[in-house]
Motif scaffolding. Structure first.
Motif, mmCIF file in Angstrom:
data_model
loop_
_atom_site.group_PDB
_atom_site.id
_atom_site.type_symbol
_atom_site.label_atom_id
_atom_site.label_comp_id
_atom_site.label_asym_id
_atom_site.label_seq_id
_atom_site.Cartn_x
_atom_site.Cartn_y
_atom_site.Cartn_z
ATOM 1 N N PHE A 183 -8.379 4.059 4.342
ATOM 2 C CA PHE A 183 -7.911 5.049 5.313
ATOM 3 C C PHE A 183 -6.664 5.770 4.809
ATOM 4 N N VAL A 184 -5.765 5.026 4.187
ATOM 5 C CA VAL A 184 -4.557 5.649 3.650
ATOM 6 C C VAL A 184 -4.929 6.664 2.573
ATOM 7 N N ALA A 185 -5.920 6.321 1.749
ATOM 8 C CA ALA A 185 -6.372 7.272 0.723
ATOM 9 C C ALA A 185 -6.928 8.534 1.384
ATOM 10 N N TRP A 186 -7.656 8.361 2.476
ATOM 11 C CA TRP A 186 -8.197 9.528 3.182
ATOM 12 C C TRP A 186 -7.066 10.402 3.735
ATOM 13 N N LEU B 14 4.275 7.521 4.588
ATOM 14 C CA LEU B 14 4.073 7.866 6.001
ATOM 15 C C LEU B 14 2.665 7.489 6.443
ATOM 16 N N ALA B 15 1.669 7.815 5.600
ATOM 17 C CA ALA B 15 0.273 7.486 5.925
ATOM 18 C C ALA B 15 0.114 5.981 6.104
ATOM 19 N N ALA B 16 0.726 5.213 5.200
ATOM 20 C CA ALA B 16 0.579 3.757 5.244
ATOM 21 C C ALA B 16 1.231 3.181 6.499
ATOM 22 N N TRP B 17 2.458 3.594 6.802
ATOM 23 C CA TRP B 17 3.156 3.014 7.961
ATOM 24 C C TRP B 17 2.563 3.508 9.274
ATOM 25 N N VAL C 21 0.832 -1.213 0.000
ATOM 26 C CA VAL C 21 0.000 0.000 0.000
ATOM 27 C C VAL C 21 0.867 1.263 0.000
ATOM 28 N N ALA C 22 2.008 1.206 0.702
ATOM 29 C CA ALA C 22 2.892 2.369 0.802
ATOM 30 C C ALA C 22 3.412 2.789 -0.569
ATOM 31 N N ARG C 23 3.543 1.840 -1.487
ATOM 32 C CA ARG C 23 4.066 2.163 -2.813
ATOM 33 C C ARG C 23 3.007 2.755 -3.726
ATOM 34 N N GLY C 24 1.756 2.746 -3.279
ATOM 35 C CA GLY C 24 0.722 3.396 -4.070
ATOM 36 C C GLY C 24 -0.111 2.416 -4.856
ATOM 37 N N ARG D 24 -6.945 13.909 2.008
ATOM 38 C CA ARG D 24 -7.614 14.881 2.858
ATOM 39 C C ARG D 24 -6.608 15.684 3.691
ATOM 40 N N LEU D 25 -5.615 14.975 4.258
ATOM 41 C CA LEU D 25 -4.658 15.663 5.124
ATOM 42 C C LEU D 25 -3.336 15.943 4.425
ATOM 43 N N GLY D 26 -3.204 15.456 3.196
ATOM 44 C CA GLY D 26 -1.982 15.732 2.447
ATOM 45 C C GLY D 26 -0.747 15.023 2.972
ATOM 46 N N ILE D 27 -0.947 13.982 3.746
ATOM 47 C CA ILE D 27 0.192 13.217 4.271
ATOM 48 C C ILE D 27 0.762 12.355 3.137
#
Ligand code: TRP
Length: 451
Positions: free
Chosen positions: A333-336, A347-350, A166-169, A340-343
């Protein structure tokens, strides 16, 4: 509102989308849960109702979720809000997205632990693990449950595997992983079923699953089958919405969904045939419950020529299936977080992984050191399963049916769905009437209000 026209990555083609959505749908639900549910819920009666539910409720809801995701072009929360705004519906519908995003993470926390059991058994199989008796098989499983460190280790490994993708997109990670894994999964499953035909009792398995016996058809079995249709198609938790948001306008939602539902069901049925034919050949019990795979099958494998290789194939298959499903539980959640938060995505995934990991560790402890801590008589593992499968999933599925069926308005639905005539009318009516009614029945049953 983020503009639907804003540039957004999409799957490289329609088949890639079908493949990853099948990857989400096919998982522990089909391979671990479906056989034990069928085994303890009247066999063919459960299978028959499950198949009807997949077609009449699951498939229409699958289309509805993809439709919201693609129309709303965003993570489940934004997608619901965007479509609600466009159709002048209440922003409260955004809650549906939230229930999905949070519910998916709750599912993942115990899904990852169960997948960790599979990793454990795969490693055991590679190192030549054998059990000679039913007692030995159940003792081995109990020993795993009694060992929080061992469970925590494999839970950690599985979660890292999942989040690494997921971290790789979505495009470079999820799609690539699925492209390799899903065809492999089908191949292994077909081989496994052929092997079941040679080494197992396919006739008994076929009878058990398809020789319909009307007297087994109780309201309880019917409702269990409705619920399982939900879980097995990944419905009601925003996972399909999140994937649908990366689907381009040219792909037909209806035919895509039909492919996904068919392939997913086929995998479940193949897994069932393979597992039951082995189970029966060894004179073992189909109604063994949640331990069916991890207690009964290692015993069958141990008594079979070439059983070790077989076991390695089997657990590899289950692990692949669990992996592609787990990926779809993290993505919403990672997409959100990223949209949404621009993370940044890694970083969002981990960060998400860290939260899920902690809850998963608590789940590992709920089988042993913390087994005394219960709520309504359920330990944390059972509680999370109950909360997600019996409460959150039915309610958010109901809301999705009502949203597309009543709130969105016919005009937007027709425009996005690109489906005409009788097929559209049938689908639309199911969403307005049949699906909500059926889901309400499941929900009341789950809470015990209908006995
Ligand atoms: N469908 C998957 C299985 O059968 C589990 C799953 C993945 C899921 N994503 C989901 C279940 C979203 C509900 C909602 O194992």
């Amino acid at each position: 509102m983020s503009s639907p026209a804003s540039p957004r990555s999409t799957w490289s083609n329609r088949w890639a989308f079908i493949l990853v959505t099948i990857g989400s749908a096919v998982g522990l639900g089909n391979i671990w849960k479906f056989p034990y549910m069928a085994g303890s819920q009247g066999g063919s009666a459960f299978v028959a109702v499950y198949l009807i539910c997949v077609v009449l409720i699951g498939l229409p809801l699958l289309m509805a979720e993809i439709l919201i995701g693609r129309r709303g072009k965003g993570n489940p929360v934004s997608a619901m809000l965007n479509v609600a705004e466009e159709t002048r519906s209440s922003p409260w519908w955004g809650i549906v997205g939230w229930v999905g995003v949070v519910g998916a993470l709750l599912i993942l926390s115990f899904y990852s632990v169960v997948a960790g059991w599979i990793v454990d058994y795969l490693i055991k199989s590679i190192s030549g693990f054998r059990v000679e008796t039913a007692e030995g098989a159940s003792a081995a499983f109990k020993a795993l449950l009694a060992n929080p460190l061992e469970m925590a280790l494999w839970h950690t490994v599985f979660l890292a595997m999942t989040v690494g993708v997921v971290a790789r997109g979505v495009i470079s990670g999820i799609e690539k992983a699925n492209k390799v894994m899903m065809p492999g999964l089908f191949l292994i499953l077909v081989l496994l079923t052929l092997w079941g035909g040679i080494a197992g009792d396919m006739g008994a398995a076929w009878d058990f699953m398809f020789a319909f016996k009307a007297h087994d058809l109780t309201p309880g079995v019917m409702l269990a089958a409705v619920g399982h249709a939900f879980f097995s198609l990944s419905l009601g938790m925003g996972a399909i919405m999140a994937y649908g948001s990366y689907l381009d306008r040219d792909s037909s939602i209806a035919s895509t969904s039909i492919w996904v539902a068919m392939a997913g069901t086929l995998v479940g049925l193949l897994a069932g045939l393979a597992i039951f034919s082995l189970t029966f050949a060894q004179g073992l019990e189909p109604a063994a419950g949640p331990g069916l795979i991890l207690q009964t099958l290692p015993l069958a494998f141990s008594h079979m020529p070439g059983g070790q290789g077989f076991a390695i194939f089997f657990f590899t298959l289950v692990l692949f299936a669990a992996w592609t499903s787990a990926i779809s539980l993290v993505e919403p959640f990672v997409a959100w977080l990223t949209e949404r938060l621009g993370i940044r995505r890694p970083l969002a995934a981990w960060g998400t992984a860290a939260a899920v990991w902690i809850l998963g560790i608590a789940v590992c402890l709920s089988f042993n050191i913390w087994s005394g801590y219960t709520l309504f008589g359920l330990n944390l593992f059972e509680l999370l399963d109950f909360l997600t499968s019996r409460i959150m999933m039915p309610l958010s599925g109901l809301a999705i049916a009502l949203f597309v069926g009543w709130a969105m308005g016919r005009h937007s639905v027709v425009d996005e769905m690109q489906l005409q005539g009788k097929a559209f009318e049938a689908w639309y009516r199911i969403l307005r009437y049949l699906a909500p009614l059926a889901i309400l029945l499941v929900f009341f049953h789950a809470l015990g209000w209908l006995g």
